[in-house]
Design a protein around this motif. Structure first.
Motif, short mmCIF file in Angstrom:
data_model
loop_
_atom_site.label_atom_id
_atom_site.label_comp_id
_atom_site.label_asym_id
_atom_site.label_seq_id
_atom_site.Cartn_x
_atom_site.Cartn_y
_atom_site.Cartn_z
N ALA A 40 32.37 17.48 -41.81
CA ALA A 40 31.47 18.50 -42.36
C ALA A 40 30.58 19.08 -41.27
O ALA A 40 30.20 18.39 -40.32
CB ALA A 40 30.63 17.91 -43.47
N SER A 41 30.23 20.35 -41.43
CA SER A 41 29.40 21.03 -40.44
C SER A 41 27.93 21.09 -40.83
O SER A 41 27.06 21.05 -39.97
CB SER A 41 29.92 22.44 -40.20
N LYS A 72 34.84 21.20 -42.49
CA LYS A 72 35.26 21.97 -41.33
C LYS A 72 36.68 21.57 -40.96
O LYS A 72 37.17 20.52 -41.39
CB LYS A 72 34.30 21.77 -40.15
N ASP A 73 37.35 22.39 -40.19
CA ASP A 73 38.71 22.10 -39.70
C ASP A 73 39.66 21.71 -40.83
O ASP A 73 40.27 20.64 -40.83
CB ASP A 73 38.69 20.98 -38.65
N ASP A 77 35.41 20.86 -48.93
CA ASP A 77 34.02 20.52 -49.17
C ASP A 77 33.96 19.29 -50.06
O ASP A 77 34.86 19.05 -50.88
CB ASP A 77 33.29 21.66 -49.86
#
Length: 169
Positions: A40-41, A72-73, A77
């Motif tokens: 996660a970002s 992310k990537d 979520d």
């Protein structure tokens, strides 16, 4: 007469208890840590609590909310709904406080188990608003769902958060 006095005492104590309790609503934004930083970002969330004033400077209550981790990537979520006991101590000479939430976090994804929720925080107390810097961690089991973790081991989904809470009377 005794019944009337007893009823009056209960009404007075009930009124005092009502005046010392209240809702706390707010939100937070943070940077994922630990295993969550791999997937996660950023995280954002909402917080809600009902607090009772126990003694000078000490409040105890129950809290819930939602923390959403943005994947992310090519990671979906994911999020957690905490259900926890909440404690807060406000210092008498300075407008600072320390707090701790402790309980369970329910996962919103079927490939992440629910787990233990711990969230300490420190902050600045104003009349009806508090600003805080906190840390949240959820100790959970991840169910072999790549791309980052290919095991069924324990993982810590954590974040450092900056938040604001508003007190509703």
């Amino acid at each position: 007469m005794k019944k009337l006095l007893l009823l009056g005492a209960f009404a007075l104590l009930g009124g005092m208890a009502q005046a010392q309790e209240g809702f706390r609503l707010g939100g937070h934004v943070g940077a994922p840590l630990g295993d969550a930083s791999d997937a996660a970002s950023v995280t954002i969330g909402i917080d809600a609590a009902y607090m009772w004033h126990i003694t000078k400077g000490l409040d105890i209550g129950a809290t819930t909310g939602y923390s959403h981790f943005f994947g992310k990537d090519n990671v979906d979520d994911f999020g957690f709904v905490p259900i926890a006991a909440s404690g807060k101590y406000t210092f008498s000479k300075v407008p600072l406080f320390v707090g701790l939430d402790l309980g369970a976090a329910i996962s919103t994804r079927d490939y992440i188990n629910s787990g233990l929720y711990v969230a300490p925080r420190v902050g600045y107390q104003m009349k009806n608003i508090e600003l805080y810097l906190g840390f949240q961690t959820i100790s959970s089991k991840y169910k072999d769902h790549g791309p980052y973790w290919y095991d069924n081991g324990r993982h810590n989904f954590g974040a450092v958060n900056f938040g604001v809470n508003f007190f509703l009377k």
